[in-house]
Design a protein around this motif. Structure first.
Motif, PDB file in Angstrom:
ATOM      1  N   PHE A  16       0.821  -1.224   0.000  1.00  0.00           N
ATOM      2  CA  PHE A  16       0.000   0.000   0.000  1.00  0.00           C
ATOM      3  C   PHE A  16       0.852   1.271   0.000  1.00  0.00           C
ATOM      4  O   PHE A  16       0.648   2.162   0.847  1.00  0.00           O
ATOM      5  CB  PHE A  16      -0.923   0.011   1.228  1.00  0.00           C
ATOM      6  CG  PHE A  16      -1.652  -1.277   1.458  1.00  0.00           C
ATOM      7  CD1 PHE A  16      -2.749  -1.618   0.669  1.00  0.00           C
ATOM      8  CD2 PHE A  16      -1.246  -2.162   2.456  1.00  0.00           C
ATOM      9  CE1 PHE A  16      -3.434  -2.809   0.887  1.00  0.00           C
ATOM     10  CE2 PHE A  16      -1.916  -3.358   2.674  1.00  0.00           C
ATOM     11  CZ  PHE A  16      -3.015  -3.682   1.881  1.00  0.00           C
ATOM     12  N   PRO A  17       1.794   1.426  -0.923  1.00  0.00           N
ATOM     13  CA  PRO A  17       2.684   2.597  -0.874  1.00  0.00           C
ATOM     14  C   PRO A  17       1.962   3.927  -1.066  1.00  0.00           C
ATOM     15  O   PRO A  17       2.202   4.890  -0.332  1.00  0.00           O
ATOM     16  CB  PRO A  17       3.673   2.335  -2.015  1.00  0.00           C
ATOM     17  CG  PRO A  17       2.946   1.426  -2.950  1.00  0.00           C
ATOM     18  CD  PRO A  17       2.090   0.563  -2.081  1.00  0.00           C
ATOM     19  N   GLU A  18       1.065   3.976  -2.065  1.00  0.00           N
ATOM     20  CA  GLU A  18       0.372   5.237  -2.352  1.00  0.00           C
ATOM     21  C   GLU A  18      -0.567   5.630  -1.205  1.00  0.00           C
ATOM     22  O   GLU A  18      -0.654   6.805  -0.837  1.00  0.00           O
ATOM     23  CB  GLU A  18      -0.396   5.136  -3.666  1.00  0.00           C
ATOM     24  CG  GLU A  18       0.512   4.999  -4.879  1.00  0.00           C
ATOM     25  CD  GLU A  18      -0.261   5.025  -6.188  1.00  0.00           C
ATOM     26  OE1 GLU A  18      -1.508   5.120  -6.130  1.00  0.00           O
ATOM     27  OE2 GLU A  18       0.373   4.970  -7.252  1.00  0.00           O
ATOM     28  N   LEU A  19      -1.256   4.641  -0.662  1.00  0.00           N
ATOM     29  CA  LEU A  19      -2.168   4.906   0.451  1.00  0.00           C
ATOM     30  C   LEU A  19      -1.407   5.453   1.657  1.00  0.00           C
ATOM     31  O   LEU A  19      -1.844   6.418   2.296  1.00  0.00           O
ATOM     32  CB  LEU A  19      -2.912   3.625   0.832  1.00  0.00           C
ATOM     33  CG  LEU A  19      -3.894   3.728   2.004  1.00  0.00           C
ATOM     34  CD1 LEU A  19      -5.012   4.712   1.680  1.00  0.00           C
ATOM     35  CD2 LEU A  19      -4.455   2.348   2.360  1.00  0.00           C
ATOM     36  N   ILE A  20      -0.267   4.854   1.956  1.00  0.00           N
ATOM     37  CA  ILE A  20       0.548   5.285   3.097  1.00  0.00           C
ATOM     38  C   ILE A  20       1.002   6.730   2.922  1.00  0.00           C
ATOM     39  O   ILE A  20       0.884   7.558   3.833  1.00  0.00           O
ATOM     40  CB  ILE A  20       1.767   4.353   3.274  1.00  0.00           C
ATOM     41  CG1 ILE A  20       1.310   2.959   3.709  1.00  0.00           C
ATOM     42  CG2 ILE A  20       2.751   4.928   4.284  1.00  0.00           C
ATOM     43  CD1 ILE A  20       2.405   1.919   3.681  1.00  0.00           C
ATOM     44  N   ILE A  21       1.513   7.046   1.732  1.00  0.00           N
ATOM     45  CA  ILE A  21       2.019   8.404   1.490  1.00  0.00           C
ATOM     46  C   ILE A  21       0.879   9.420   1.491  1.00  0.00           C
ATOM     47  O   ILE A  21       1.024  10.535   2.009  1.00  0.00           O
ATOM     48  CB  ILE A  21       2.817   8.442   0.170  1.00  0.00           C
ATOM     49  CG1 ILE A  21       4.139   7.680   0.358  1.00  0.00           C
ATOM     50  CG2 ILE A  21       3.090   9.882  -0.270  1.00  0.00           C
ATOM     51  CD1 ILE A  21       5.017   7.630  -0.856  1.00  0.00           C
ATOM     52  N   LYS A  22      -0.270   9.061   0.920  1.00  0.00           N
ATOM     53  CA  LYS A  22      -1.418   9.974   0.928  1.00  0.00           C
ATOM     54  C   LYS A  22      -1.859  10.290   2.352  1.00  0.00           C
ATOM     55  O   LYS A  22      -2.135  11.436   2.698  1.00  0.00           O
ATOM     56  CB  LYS A  22      -2.585   9.356   0.159  1.00  0.00           C
ATOM     57  CG  LYS A  22      -2.525   9.532  -1.344  1.00  0.00           C
ATOM     58  CD  LYS A  22      -3.784   8.951  -1.988  1.00  0.00           C
ATOM     59  CE  LYS A  22      -3.738   9.086  -3.504  1.00  0.00           C
ATOM     60  NZ  LYS A  22      -4.957   8.503  -4.140  1.00  0.00           N
TER      61      LYS A  22
END
Length: 440
Positions: free
Chosen positions: A314-320
């Motif tokens: 979940f890289p994008e979710l974490i950064i968002k």
């Protein structure tokens, strides 16, 4: 309320309470950085990241005094302990004053080197350096004496004051200059000094430590100082080099990546704080110490695996969630950076374990690979991807070498024990023959 009642009913040990406290402190520090990243944006956050990195560098230098104090607080008692701690306070204050003056004096050059918008942030930061060194020695006495409640309070005081003061000024007065970040850091050093154990200091005539104690302290201090230097290089050189080689926007993006990926290291630090006094105490009592190492390595390995897999899934979710959409360009690198910090975190446990046992080879190994990481980034920095890949290479090699050294040490110890047993058996056999009167 129900959670508090549960905690009370289970009667957590001081070590467990300290672990909970450290998790809260790390969470608060993360919240501090995340809010700064969101409020300031990538370009302005790059300046804040330089100050935060300076704070981390300072913490590693001061950690030398903290670990030396912690180790010998286990070994020394009564007047000898007071004499030792008083001397360490004086030396720590001297080093803090010298470093503080150097940072203030070279503030202009530091501004040019790291492309920051002002030099005042370095001046304010430098004024607080002596306080940080006093705070670290104070923490070392709590750590060595296993006064985990007081140790927890000093960490919480530093974190909460920095969070509330900095964000209060930014949100209430709408001031977002880097000097505000420096003021928050400076004042957090003041709050972090409490509780301060004055009884540990004596300005009267002190006991002169025996020569063998003096040599032991000096050797451990130099080993620890060298190792903390390697920690500075491995943990912070990438951010400073990226700030030097890349534009502020890219440097800000990278700072957010480093902040998320380093969560493994900050959790591992909690176990290091518990590892050192435990190993020193067991060695003092003549007991085996490897089981303590295995326990903490196991904890870090499990935590690292969970974090890497989460960052991969979940890289994008974490950064968002943590930084916002402005930082999404770093999503593909998140799990890779987490791998690098995981390798380093596990290696770090091995190094601190041997440091507790006064063995210096793992410290030298860390120094070599810290320089290797720095050299690789200096040579290969065409993109942020390449910077991360160089760190993965260096940290995997470091862990492999540390594991190899551990296996070699175990092999040597087993052979030594075997020789001792065989020697004892031979002597016993000879003694039996000498006492054999059957021929008479």
């Amino acid at each position: 309320m129900q959670l508090l009642a549960t905690l009370k009913s289970k009667k957590l040990s001081p070590e467990q309470l300290f672990m909970v406290s450290v998790l809260a402190v790390n969470g608060g520090n993360y919240l501090y950085n995340l809010i700064l990243g969101r409020v300031l944006g990538p370009t302005a956050f790059a300046d804040a990241a330089v100050l935060i990195t300076f704070l981390l560098v300072l913490s590693f230098i001061a950690m030398t005094f903290q670990l030396v104090t912690a180790k010998f607080s286990v070994l020394f008692e009564n007047n000898v302990f007071t004499s030792f701690v008083t001397k360490v306070y004086k030396q720590a204050l001297l080093v803090g004053v010298i470093l503080g003056i150097a940072i203030v004096g070279f503030a202009g050059q530091l501004q040019t080197l790291f492309n920051t918008t002002s030099k005042s942030m370095f001046v304010i930061f430098g004024c607080g350096v002596p306080l940080y060194f006093l705070m670290s020695v104070n923490r070392g006495t709590f750590q060595g004496k296993k006064a985990y409640k007081s140790l927890s309070i000093t960490y919480q005081g530093e974190m909460l004051s920095r969070l509330l003061i900095t964000l209060g000024i930014i949100l209430v007065f709408n001031i977002t200059s880097s000097a505000v970040i420096a003021i928050g850091i400076f004042l957090s050093f003041v709050f972090g000094l409490f509780p301060f154990k004055r009884s540990h200091i004596s300005f009267r005539e002190t006991i002169v430590l025996e020569d063998h104690y003096g040599k032991q302290i000096k050797r451990f201090f130099l080993l620890t100082a060298f190792y903390e230097l390697t920690q500075i290089i491995i943990n912070n050189s990438d951010i400073l080099l990226v700030k030097h080689y890349f534009e502020s926007y890219e440097a800000g993006l990278y700072a957010s990546l480093a902040l998320i990926g380093r969560i493994v290291y900050f959790i591992a630090w909690m176990f290091v704080m518990l590892l050192l006094p435990a190993v020193v105490q067991l060695k003092k009592e003549g007991k085996e110490t490897a089981s303590v190492l295995f326990k903490y390595v196991g904890y870090i390995a499990v935590i690292s695996t969970i974090i890497v897999m989460t960052c991969l899934s979940f890289p994008e979710l974490i950064i968002k969630i943590l930084f916002g959409e402005d930082y999404l360009a770093m999503a593909p690198l998140l799990w890779k950076y987490a791998i690098a910090t995981s390798m380093f975190a596990i290696s770090n446990i091995f190094a601190y374990y041997y440091l507790s046992l006064d063995k210096y080879i793992p410290v030298i190994i860390s120094g070599v690979f810290g320089m290797l990481q720095m050299a690789l980034v200096i040579v290969f920095h065409q993109s942020l991807d390449q910077v991360v890949h160089m760190q993965i290479i260096a940290m995997i090699l470091l862990l492999v070498i540390q594991l190899g050294f551990f296996k070699y040490e175990n092999h040597i110890q087993k052979n030594s024990l075997s020789k001792v047993k065989n020697h004892s058996s031979t002597e016993k056999g000879n003694l039996t023959k000498d006492n054999d009167f059957s021929g008479f």
